[in-house]
Design an enzyme around this catalytic site. Structure first.
Site: not given
Ligand code: G3P
Length: 217
Positions: A87-88
């Site tokens: 998750k960015v």
């Protein structure tokens, strides 16, 4: 439509998994802290524990905000378990990191998305999932569901494969509305998922069926 549960609470994840309709889990640093999971090693172990409960994708968020730090962290997360999706956050270095992970075959979830333009960028960078936060938009008197509709239109116009993961889902109607609008995935609390079960006519109808059965037996 895939159902993800948005929590780091193992009991709730087990309960949702037992219902038989769970497709994955999303977490974030706030949800980890809420469960008292602190320190890098404990957090990494917790991700593995979650992967061992569910069969689907488990989003694990990077903490770094610079490209090199995100890459290092994301690669470490991806190596933890095959179910991990990195998750960015939707920031400039995050877009670069999404592209890097895409090219390396590492699956990603672009988080903290609040506009169609951000979602377009995430898709261009090859994100596996894009997470528009509908509840937080509602919180500031902006229609979160409209963002889902706008992203759906844009992605369909160009056949982008990035999946729309409606996040910051707060209640059952959010899930139903996201389903109507064609969100690929929703992530929300167990209460919102279980809310789908409820209807007073189901309860009264079942009570009547059972009472009638008892009369004849
Ligand atoms: O998946 C994003 C979600 O955790 C944010 O939810 O309720 O904190 O806005 P919320």
């Amino acid at each position: 439509m895939k159902f993800f549960i948005d929590t780091a609470n193992l009991d709730q994840i087990r309960e949702a998994q037992a219902l038989g309709v769970l497709d994955g889990v999303t977490t974030n640093p706030s949800l980890m802290a809420k469960e008292g999971i602190t320190g890098r090693n404990n957090i990494l172990k917790h991700y593995v524990d979650i992967c061992n409960i569910v069969e689907g994708d488990v989003s694990a968020e990077v903490i770094g905000t610079e490209f090199k730090a995100m890459i290092k962290e994301g690669e470490e997360l991806a190596e933890l378990h095959e179910q991990i999706v990195v998750k960015v956050p939707m920031i400039k270095d995050g877009v670069k990191a999404l592209k890097y992970f895409t090219d390396k075959g590492i699956r990603t979830n672009c988080t903290l998305v609040f506009s169609p333009g951000q979602a377009l960028l995430a898709a261009k960078a090859g994100a596996t999932y894009v997470s528009p936060f509908i509840g937080r938009l509602d919180d500031i008197s902006t229609d979160g569901l409209n963002l889902i509709a706008e992203i759906r239109l844009i992605y369909d116009n160009y056949a982008f494969e990035t999946q729309i993961l409606a996040a910051s889902v707060r209640h059952t109607m959010h899930i139903i509305d996201c389903a109507k609008l064609g969100a690929d995935v929703m992530t929300g609390p167990l209460s919102a998922i279980e809310g789908l079960l409820k209807h007073p006519l189901t309860d009264s109808g079942l009570a009547q069926f059972l009472a009638d059965y008892k009369k004849g037996n």
